[in-house]
Design a protein around this motif. Structure first.
Motif, PDB file in Angstrom:
ATOM      1  N   GLU A  80     -11.862 -12.733  -0.968  1.00  0.00           N
ATOM      2  CA  GLU A  80     -11.936 -11.358  -0.487  1.00  0.00           C
ATOM      3  C   GLU A  80     -10.684 -10.977   0.301  1.00  0.00           C
ATOM      4  OE1 GLU A  80     -15.500 -11.096   1.737  1.00  0.00           O
ATOM      5  OE2 GLU A  80     -16.835 -11.041  -0.031  1.00  0.00           O
ATOM      6  N   GLU A  81     -10.174 -11.914   1.082  1.00  0.00           N
ATOM      7  CA  GLU A  81      -8.933 -11.631   1.812  1.00  0.00           C
ATOM      8  C   GLU A  81      -7.778 -11.381   0.852  1.00  0.00           C
ATOM      9  OE1 GLU A  81      -7.867 -14.400   4.793  1.00  0.00           O
ATOM     10  OE2 GLU A  81      -9.808 -14.357   5.819  1.00  0.00           O
ATOM     11  N   LEU A  82      -7.752 -12.143  -0.240  1.00  0.00           N
ATOM     12  CA  LEU A  82      -6.684 -11.954  -1.210  1.00  0.00           C
ATOM     13  C   LEU A  82      -6.811 -10.608  -1.905  1.00  0.00           C
ATOM     14  CD1 LEU A  82      -6.500 -15.518  -2.820  1.00  0.00           C
ATOM     15  CD2 LEU A  82      -4.984 -14.519  -1.109  1.00  0.00           C
ATOM     16  N   GLU A  83      -8.013 -10.189  -2.203  1.00  0.00           N
ATOM     17  CA  GLU A  83      -8.200  -8.885  -2.832  1.00  0.00           C
ATOM     18  C   GLU A  83      -7.794  -7.772  -1.875  1.00  0.00           C
ATOM     19  OE1 GLU A  83     -12.252  -8.811  -3.955  1.00  0.00           O
ATOM     20  OE2 GLU A  83     -12.021 -10.223  -5.640  1.00  0.00           O
ATOM     21  N   ARG A  84      -8.144  -7.946  -0.624  1.00  0.00           N
ATOM     22  CA  ARG A  84      -7.761  -6.929   0.351  1.00  0.00           C
ATOM     23  C   ARG A  84      -6.255  -6.871   0.524  1.00  0.00           C
ATOM     24  NH1 ARG A  84      -6.183  -7.650   5.114  1.00  0.00           N
ATOM     25  NH2 ARG A  84      -6.938  -9.812   5.135  1.00  0.00           N
ATOM     26  N   LEU A  85      -5.606  -8.001   0.592  1.00  0.00           N
ATOM     27  CA  LEU A  85      -4.149  -8.038   0.726  1.00  0.00           C
ATOM     28  C   LEU A  85      -3.465  -7.405  -0.488  1.00  0.00           C
ATOM     29  CD1 LEU A  85      -1.667  -9.079   2.349  1.00  0.00           C
ATOM     30  CD2 LEU A  85      -1.842 -11.189   1.030  1.00  0.00           C
ATOM     31  N   THR A  86      -4.038  -7.642  -1.657  1.00  0.00           N
ATOM     32  CA  THR A  86      -3.444  -7.075  -2.870  1.00  0.00           C
ATOM     33  C   THR A  86      -3.571  -5.566  -2.899  1.00  0.00           C
ATOM     34  OG1 THR A  86      -3.926  -9.111  -4.090  1.00  0.00           O
ATOM     35  CG2 THR A  86      -3.554  -7.106  -5.376  1.00  0.00           C
ATOM     36  N   SER A  87      -4.747  -5.089  -2.596  1.00  0.00           N
ATOM     37  CA  SER A  87      -4.989  -3.649  -2.703  1.00  0.00           C
ATOM     38  C   SER A  87      -4.363  -2.864  -1.557  1.00  0.00           C
ATOM     39  CB  SER A  87      -6.496  -3.382  -2.746  1.00  0.00           C
ATOM     40  OG  SER A  87      -7.123  -3.885  -1.564  1.00  0.00           O
ATOM     41  N   GLU A  88      -4.311  -3.429  -0.370  1.00  0.00           N
ATOM     42  CA  GLU A  88      -3.840  -2.686   0.790  1.00  0.00           C
ATOM     43  C   GLU A  88      -2.340  -2.841   1.055  1.00  0.00           C
ATOM     44  OE1 GLU A  88      -6.093  -3.742   4.176  1.00  0.00           O
ATOM     45  OE2 GLU A  88      -8.032  -3.069   3.355  1.00  0.00           O
ATOM     46  N   VAL A  89      -1.777  -3.950   0.645  1.00  0.00           N
ATOM     47  CA  VAL A  89      -0.382  -4.227   1.014  1.00  0.00           C
ATOM     48  C   VAL A  89       0.524  -4.315  -0.205  1.00  0.00           C
ATOM     49  CG1 VAL A  89       1.166  -5.789   2.252  1.00  0.00           C
ATOM     50  CG2 VAL A  89      -1.166  -5.424   3.088  1.00  0.00           C
ATOM     51  N   LEU A  90       0.216  -5.220  -1.114  1.00  0.00           N
ATOM     52  CA  LEU A  90       1.177  -5.557  -2.161  1.00  0.00           C
ATOM     53  C   LEU A  90       1.243  -4.503  -3.260  1.00  0.00           C
ATOM     54  CD1 LEU A  90       0.573  -9.402  -2.457  1.00  0.00           C
ATOM     55  CD2 LEU A  90       2.291  -8.171  -1.122  1.00  0.00           C
ATOM     56  N   GLN A  91       0.132  -4.020  -3.707  1.00  0.00           N
ATOM     57  CA  GLN A  91       0.187  -2.993  -4.753  1.00  0.00           C
ATOM     58  C   GLN A  91       0.885  -1.721  -4.276  1.00  0.00           C
ATOM     59  OE1 GLN A  91      -3.845  -2.613  -6.310  1.00  0.00           O
ATOM     60  NE2 GLN A  91      -3.206  -3.722  -8.161  1.00  0.00           N
ATOM     61  N   PRO A  92       0.588  -1.205  -3.077  1.00  0.00           N
ATOM     62  CA  PRO A  92       1.376  -0.053  -2.600  1.00  0.00           C
ATOM     63  C   PRO A  92       2.859  -0.380  -2.444  1.00  0.00           C
ATOM     64  CG  PRO A  92      -0.654  -0.268  -1.346  1.00  0.00           C
ATOM     65  CD  PRO A  92      -0.554  -1.488  -2.189  1.00  0.00           C
ATOM     66  N   LEU A  93       3.152  -1.622  -2.068  1.00  0.00           N
ATOM     67  CA  LEU A  93       4.556  -2.010  -1.933  1.00  0.00           C
ATOM     68  C   LEU A  93       5.278  -1.949  -3.284  1.00  0.00           C
ATOM     69  CD1 LEU A  93       6.950  -3.245  -0.331  1.00  0.00           C
ATOM     70  CD2 LEU A  93       5.974  -5.502  -0.852  1.00  0.00           C
ATOM     71  N   LEU A  94       4.625  -2.467  -4.338  1.00  0.00           N
ATOM     72  CA  LEU A  94       5.259  -2.492  -5.656  1.00  0.00           C
ATOM     73  C   LEU A  94       5.473  -1.096  -6.235  1.00  0.00           C
ATOM     74  CD1 LEU A  94       3.368  -5.511  -7.239  1.00  0.00           C
ATOM     75  CD2 LEU A  94       5.731  -5.477  -6.403  1.00  0.00           C
ATOM     76  N   SER A  95       4.723  -0.140  -5.776  1.00  0.00           N
ATOM     77  CA  SER A  95       4.853   1.214  -6.308  1.00  0.00           C
ATOM     78  C   SER A  95       5.892   2.058  -5.570  1.00  0.00           C
ATOM     79  CB  SER A  95       3.493   1.920  -6.243  1.00  0.00           C
ATOM     80  OG  SER A  95       3.052   2.020  -4.888  1.00  0.00           O
ATOM     81  N   GLN A  96       6.478   1.532  -4.536  1.00  0.00           N
ATOM     82  CA  GLN A  96       7.459   2.325  -3.783  1.00  0.00           C
ATOM     83  C   GLN A  96       8.786   2.403  -4.538  1.00  0.00           C
ATOM     84  OE1 GLN A  96       7.985   1.573   0.335  1.00  0.00           O
ATOM     85  NE2 GLN A  96       5.819   1.094   0.741  1.00  0.00           N
ATOM     86  N   PRO A  97       9.489   3.529  -4.420  1.00  0.00           N
ATOM     87  CA  PRO A  97      10.793   3.649  -5.119  1.00  0.00           C
ATOM     88  C   PRO A  97      11.824   2.635  -4.644  1.00  0.00           C
ATOM     89  CG  PRO A  97       9.967   5.795  -4.419  1.00  0.00           C
ATOM     90  CD  PRO A  97       9.079   4.777  -3.766  1.00  0.00           C
TER      91      PRO A  97
END
Length: 1438
Positions: A851-868
């Motif tokens: 669950e921590e990994l899912e939260r980290l992915t959805s809240e931190v890493l995925q938004p990071l990868l979408s930044q210009p």
């Protein structure tokens, strides 16, 4: 007891002591002894018998001291040359002594020979009215006569002037005036033409007066005759010349002049003129002056009148220029002197300007117009001075050496100055040399000087000059040598970038600074059979036996350690206690030595009192608080904490876990760690910048110790300190807008703290594993668990994750992000390590972890990868790559092999792998975190599919594997290692994406090509990555999609259409079996299905890398308790060779060859070895068909040489059906036109000493076990192409002609065009004779060896009918062959040799024949035969 006089007591006190001593009547400490004089005979036994002489001396005798002092140095006794003549005794009679020493006058005057004065002019003294000759003083004579050359004293000049003044009074009349020699007048037409009227007008019509008269010859001296009458002979020749000139008219003299000038060399004419005019060499003038002093003085006089005066004014242009230069050089006036002489100065009433010439201003320097380079000269600051620079003399750069007009000092002069007796000169020379070295390493002289300054200095012994200067007792000389040694060894920029990469992924590990020496490599190749321990011991013994200079020639640091430099540096720090600058230089030098190798670290640790002195003096726990006051100038660094000392200890700890344990326990570094980490930098009583550096280095040292699993007990004690630091990290964002160097230092300090937590977390994750091993009853060595548990470290993760989120918010702020990126990178690495270890802990709930990994992915890493900003970072991969830009890691201009450098001097550009704009550290950490997450939570793999879809990443990967990597050097290895980490994590993510990403199939071949290229590029220390690539990537069917998508069928279809390859060998004949041969498509399909077996085969053959693999796995998997050193293995090249796909075959060949060398006979091989060769060939066939570019780095000749090992391994290995099929399929690939064009057997091949030796072994093997196999025959025939070495063809037709009977390769199955064998025509006469002999004798027949039969017939036919101009031997040979061919009994062979036309692959013979000879050939044949018949006709008649 009387006291001795003390300093400060007056003379009255001494008199008082004397009176007191005399009054006490005490016995004196010394005794006066009257000693006899040795010159007066033997001594008497008692003093009473000795006569009291007036001149006897008192001798003071001391107890226990010899009478005669011992000689300081052994040597022969001195003998007096005048002892017998000068020494006498008082009792000796003077009259008797005079009689004994009196000698007759004949003993002194033995033979008296008077000088011949018959030719001397005798003049009567001038009558005066004085009774005695008048005494003159040289001051009364005016020095009007200039000396032609040479430097004369004032007295000599005055005497010459006096004689010149007396000359006119005693000389004869003007008609008898001494003038030029007649022989020289003949050589000067202009002078003679002008003098003739004057002579006629002055002397009237008397012809005798026109004759040139001279008392003595000026050209001919008679010195070379070697007899006593040489001068008379020269005078006779001179008189004869005069008589001849008197008998000639003026016209005849002019004609003779022209004739002589036309015949003689101009240089000889100029020499004769200069000899007459007085411009002769100084040596000849001195000799003439000694032999004839009167004549020399007379030659200085000025001719009074007549032709002599006109001659002195008429000179040639060359003479005028020479005289003008001499006058400019000699004539110095008061205006030229910087100090004007005054008359009142003593002895300066008559100034000698020649002796004051050095005081005048120097001429302006002019650059010589020559192709040769000028000597480099440097200023006192180490700058190169241009050759035409005109600098003022007050700078102190001019001296009286060579090229005095040029400013500056050459290297040779500085070397000479460094050994001066004056301290200031030695110090100055060493300081200047140090500055020159520093600027040379910075590349400032690369464009101005030819050659390398550093290499020139080292070859001249600069290293040992510094080492000797270190032993100087003078502090200034010692300090200058330390500074120069630091400039030579240490690069501040290298240390800066190593510190920056410390917090990168695996950045704590570094390559040792050991030079890659070719001589050592050759020695190691000879010791391949020795084990690692034996190699190191053998190498150590060799180094100990070598002289210091030989060791320093290929390794400067090792040479310095051999001179025990660490002991001298310890003495300087401990006893001399120099100024702070010297202390810092010594610490930097020690740091550089510690980076050399683990052996160097051990020698530093074993140096008595070195580490104790550094820890005690430069890492004290208490010091003077005034140091922290602003503006405080430190006069001594002893007793003050120093960041450079802490860094030295940290680098020393990187040498090994044992070294770290000794530092922590024996040298009490644990207490220092607590002292310098527990206190905030602003509370340390040091300058702010130094306090932050010291605190940072303390955390780095702790991180290194934690990397070995040590010093983790401090974690519990300093836990509140760490929490306080982590809570303060978000405050860096508030000060990020301030461009302050303190801010960057604070970021580095924070990164060091997070790096420490990374290794503490890894160590805590091993606690459960070690406890389990400790509780088990295993006999292996028990490793105690670390004093830190998972529960103690898991509580820090929320602090770090929240801080990372805040820092990622400023990723779009370019300038701020460049400063904060190192800290954010360490956050990523920490989270990756944390979750990797967390998933292995039994106390952690797996569901909570997911669950921590899912939260980290959805809240931190995925938004990071979408930044210009992330798109921009992926796009920067290619510009910053070292693989795509090999010049970014090229060696520095002044790099030398014996001193390892990272070539960072001057700083790296921002767009480089370690530059400020490089995205590599952050993206590597991001990919590491993503792989850790996807390894734990497989369901999140699809969430990160966007990573592989970035165009910047794909473009970078595509460019990187196709570009040839830079050569492996210390300057490139440390950067390439970090770049390979990013590629590895991208490939691992691609493997996980296989089957889940819809666009994956389009890029599968790209990832596989990158994996294959990376496998052959990985450097030592990354054996774990190579193992993982072999295990999961290289042989993964998901990366070879051609096996699923019709690749085998496409290969069969290509063979049917003859596209790209010839199908001749797709069904080769074999002596083994007669069953139908499979197609290439079937072979590819079978190979694709055997990929798991192929993978197992290769993994088993890399078992020799197992020890290195264990150490590498411990580092990459975070098993800190198994890590032995932070220093990686020495870099001598990649882990795997470039031809690693052939490695099983090469290994098998070496195994069989070694067995046969030991006497074993292998008639057949086990089935597993047959399978090994088959799997090897299958893998190579897959790569050559579907990934041909991955094998482009291997030369075609090397590939064929590897395949030849099949025929050299065992007796009948090549006859095995699968091996025969796959070998034939690979041979068809290597016989394509492009492959044949690239085939070069004359160039050196990697891993092969000599291809000729390999080919001879192949021929011998073919003679023994070939059974006439066509496949084997093709391998024998391939190297016989015309463009390869003739020795290969001579070995077949000269030494191994028996194989010609078995080389029955049909022309229809031979894959190589015959034109490659017949063109151009053969020109080796010896080989042509072998061709003809084998054809005539029947050793080479069309039915036995059709290929070579065509080749031999073509070359012999071309040779016998050739009518080109050639040597006589070749012409006779070709005519002889033609006659023998015409007389052949074998009509078939005769027809083939005479009527050969051209090659024809469709013909059964392989060539076409003329129906009848062309007219030119027929005419030539008839001419040769008719000539032969004419020569043999008499013999036939008789």
């Amino acid at each position: 007891m009387f006291s001795r006089p003390k300093p400060g007591e007056s003379e009255a006190d001494l008199i008082h002591f004397q009176n007191q001593f005399l009054a006490a009547r005490a016995s004196p400490a010394v005794k006066i002894v009257k000693k006899a004089d040795k010159r007066k005979g033997e001594e008497r036994n008692t003093d009473a018998e000795r006569p009291q002489l007036q001149d006897s001396k008192d001798v003071v005798m001391l107890d226990d001291f010899p009478d005669i002092l011992p000689a300081l140095t052994p040597g022969p006794p001195k003998k007096s040359k005048i002892k017998s003549a000068c020494v006498h005794f008082d009792d000796e009679d003077p009259e008797e002594r005079l009689e004994n020493h009196d000698q007759h006058i004949t003993a002194v005057f033995s033979k008296i020979i008077e000088r011949d004065t018959s030719a001397e002019a005798v003049t009567m003294p001038v009558p005066t009215g004085d009774p005695f000759p008048r005494i003159f003083h040289r001051s009364e004579i005016k020095s009007e006569v200039k000396v032609g050359s040479g430097r004369k004293s004032i007295f000599a000049q005055k005497m010459a002037a006096r004689r010149a003044a007396e000359k006119p009074a005693t000389a004869p009349s003007a008609e008898c005036t001494q003038i030029a020699s007649a022989s020289l007048d003949v050589l000067n037409p202009e002078r003679s033409a002008e003098e003739a009227p004057e002579a006629n007008s002055s002397n009237g019509d008397n012809k005798a007066d026109d004759v040139f008269i001279s008392q003595r010859p000026c050209i001919i001296t008679g010195e070379g005759l070697g007899c006593q009458k040489s001068e008379q002979e020269a005078q006779a020749i001179h008189e004869e010349n005069l008589e001849k000139l008197q008998s000639m008219s003026q016209e005849e003299i002019l004609k003779e002049q022209e004739r002589l000038l036309a015949q003689l060399d101009p240089s000889l004419v100029a020499f004769l003129k200069s000899r007459r005019s007085g411009n002769v060499g100084q040596k000849n003038e001195i000799k003439m002056e000694q032999n004839r002093p009167e004549e020399f003085v007379e030659s200085l006089t000025v001719p009074p009148c007549g032709v002599g005066t006109s001659l002195s004014m008429q000179e040639s242009g060359l003479e005028e220029s020479v005289r003008r230069d001499e006058n400019m050089k000699m004539e110095i006036t008061d205006d030229d002197l910087p100090v004007k002489p005054r008359k009142e100065w003593i002895h300066m009433d008559n100034v000698e300007f020649e002796k004051l010439e050095w005081m005048k201003d120097l001429p302006s320097p002019r650059q010589k117009k020559t192709k040769k380079g000028m000597q480099a000269r440097f200023s006192l600051k180490g700058d190169l001075i241009p050759a035409d620079a005109d600098l003022p003399t007050h700078l102190g750069l001019h001296h009286h050496g060579e090229e005095a007009e040029r400013a500056g000092y050459s290297l040779q002069e500085l070397f000479h100055l460094s050994r001066s007796q004056l301290i200031q000169q030695r110090t100055l020379a060493l300081q200047v040399l140090g500055r020159i070295v520093q600027k040379a390493r910075a590349g400032e002289f690369a464009s101005s000087l030819k050659g390398s300054v550093l290499r020139l200095l080292l070859d001249a012994g600069f290293l040992f000059l510094l080492r000797f200067s270190l032993d100087d007792a003078v502090d200034n000389v010692m300090a200058a040598s330390v500074g120069a040694l630091r400039a030579l060894l240490v690069s501040s920029d290298d240390e800066k970038y190593l510190d920056c990469t410390f917090s990168w992924y695996q950045g704590m590990a570094a390559f040792p600074f050991v030079p890659n020496n070719e001589e050592e490599e050759e020695e190691e190749e000879e010791e391949e059979e020795l084990t690692g321990t034996e190699k190191s011991q053998n190498k150590k013994e060799k180094d100990e036996n070598k002289p210091d200079a030989d060791v320093a020639r290929y390794d400067v640091v090792k040479g310095l350690l051999k001179t025990r430099i660490q002991h001298r540096l310890r003495y300087i720090l401990e006893v001399v206690r120099p100024v702070p600058t010297v202390v810092l230089d010594i610490l930097h030098i020690l740091t550089r030595i510690a980076r050399h190798s683990s052996e160097a670290c051990i020698q530093l640790l074993d140096c008595p009192r070195l580490i104790e002195t550094i820890v005690r003096e430069f890492l004290p726990t208490r010091w003077d608080p005034h140091v922290a006051e602003p503006g405080c100038l430190l006069t001594s660094l002893h007793g003050v904490a120093c960041a450079a000392a802490m860094k030295f200890i940290r680098v020393l700890a990187s040498g090994g876990r044992n070294a770290t344990a000794r530092l922590l326990n024996k040298f009490e570094m644990k207490s220092r760690l607590i002292r310098f980490t527990a206190e905030d930098p602003q509370d340390l009583l040091l300058p702010r910048e130094e306090a932050i550096r010291l605190n940072t280095e303390a955390f780095r040292l702790w991180a290194v110790a934690a990397g070995y699993g040590q010093a983790c007990d401090l974690y519990r004690d300093l836990y509140p300190v760490l929490v306080r630091i982590l809570q303060s990290l978000p405050e860096l964002l508030s000060t990020s807008h301030e461009k302050n160097p303190m801010f960057e230092l604070s970021v580095q300090r924070a990164a060091a703290v997070v790096t420490l937590l990374v290794h503490v977390t890894q160590t805590a994750g091993c606690t459960v594993e070690l406890q389990a091993k400790l509780s088990s009853c295993e006999d292996s060595e028990q490793i105690p668990p670390p004093p830190v548990t998972w529960n103690q470290v898991s509580g820090l993760q929320p602090f770090l994750e929240s801080s990372m989120k805040k820092f990622l918010q400023v990723i779009s702020w370019t300038e701020t992000w460049q400063i904060l990126q190192p800290l954010t990178t360490t956050y990523m690495i920490y989270l990756g390590v944390y979750y990797s270890v967390c998933s292995q802990q039994p106390s952690v709930n797996p569901v909570d972890c997911l669950e921590e990994l899912e939260r980290l992915t959805s809240e931190v890493l995925q938004p990071l990868l979408s930044q210009p900003a992330m798109h921009s970072m992926w796009d920067l991969l290619r510009p910053c790559s070292a693989l795509c830009n090999p010049l970014s890691c090229s060696p520095a201009p002044e790099s030398v092999l014996s001193i390892v450098s990272l070539s960072c001097t001057g700083g790296k550009p921002p767009l480089s792998l370690v530059g400020s704009k490089s995205p590599f550290p952050f993206l590597t950490a991001l990919l590491f975190l993503i792989n850790s997450i996807t390894h734990i939570h497989k369901g999140l793999i699809s969430k990160y599919s966007s990573v592989l879809s970035f165009e910047g990443l794909k473009d970078y990967l595509h460019q990187s594997w196709q570009t040839a990597p830079p050569s492996v050097t210390p300057a490139s290895a440390w950067m390439l290692r970090h770049e390979y980490h990013l590629q590895y994590f991208a490939l691992v993510l691609a493997r996980k994406m296989a089957g889940t990403c819809p666009d994956y199939s389009r890029h599968a071949s790209l990832y596989h090509c990158v994996a294959m290229a990376l496998l052959s590029r990985l450097l030592p220390g990354s054996e774990h990555l190579a193992y993982e690539i072999l295990l999961d990537l290289a042989f993964n069917p998901e990366f070879l999609l051609e096996g699923k998508t019709g690749g085998p069928e496409a290969a069969d279809f290509s063979d049917i259409l003859h596209l790209g390859t010839s199908a001749k060998l797709s069904q080769p004949g074999s002596a083994a079996a007669s069953s139908s041969k499979p197609t290439r498509g079937a072979l590819l399909r079978e190979s694709y299905q055997n990929l798991p077996a192929i993978r197992s085969c290769y993994l088993s053959h890399f078992v020799h890398l197992q020890p290195a693999l264990v150490h590498s796995q411990a580092s990459y998997q975070g098993r800190n308790y198994l890590i032995q050193s932070m220093l990686l293995p020495e870099v001598r090249g990649p882990i795997l060779p470039s031809d690693w796909p052939f490695f099983p075959l090469i290994s098998l060949y070496n195994k069989v060859t070694n067995a046969e060398t030991c006497g074993a006979v292998l008639n057949s091989l086990p089935i597993d070895l047959v399978n090994t060769v088959t799997w090897n060939l299958q893998w190579v066939l897959l790569l050559e068909t579907w990934r041909p570019k991955t094998l482009q780095t291997i030369p075609t000749a090397a590939k064929l040489a590897r395949l030849m090992c099949i025929f050299l391994t065992g007796g009948d290995l090549f006859l095995e059906a699968p091996i025969h099929c796959y070998t034939a399929a690979l041979l068809s690939v290597y016989c394509q036109p492009k492959a044949l064009d690239s085939l070069n057997l004359d160039a050196p091949l990697p891993g092969l000493a000599s291809f000729h030796d390999l080919y001879i072994s192949l021929l011998e093997q073919f003679e023994g076990v070939s059974f006439g196999d066509p496949l084997f025959g093709v391998f024998v025939l391939l190297p016989l192409q015309k463009r390869f070495s003739v020795h290969l063809r001579l070995s077949v037709f000269g030494e191994h002609t028996s194989i010609l009977r078995a080389l029955g390769v049909p022309l229809q199955q031979f894959p190589v065009p015959l034109e490659r064998y017949t063109s151009p025509p053969e020109d080796n006469l010896n080989l042509l004779r072998h061709y003809f002999r084998t054809l005539v004798t029947g050793a080479l027949r069309n039915t036995w060896c059709p290929v070579l039969y065509v080749v031999a017939v073509a070359h012999v036919n071309s040779f016998i009918f050739s009518q080109d101009s050639t040597t006589q031997e070749a012409d006779a040979a070709r005519k002889s062959m033609l006659r023998k061919t015409w007389l052949l009994v074998d009509e078939t062979l005769k027809k083939h040799l005479l009527y050969y036309r051209l090659l024809n692959a469709e013909s059964p013979l392989g060539f076409d024949l003329y129906e009848q000879l062309p007219p030119i050939r027929l005419k030539y044949l008839q001419m040769v035969m008719q000539k032969d018949n004419k020569e043999n006709a008499p013999v036939l008649v008789s």
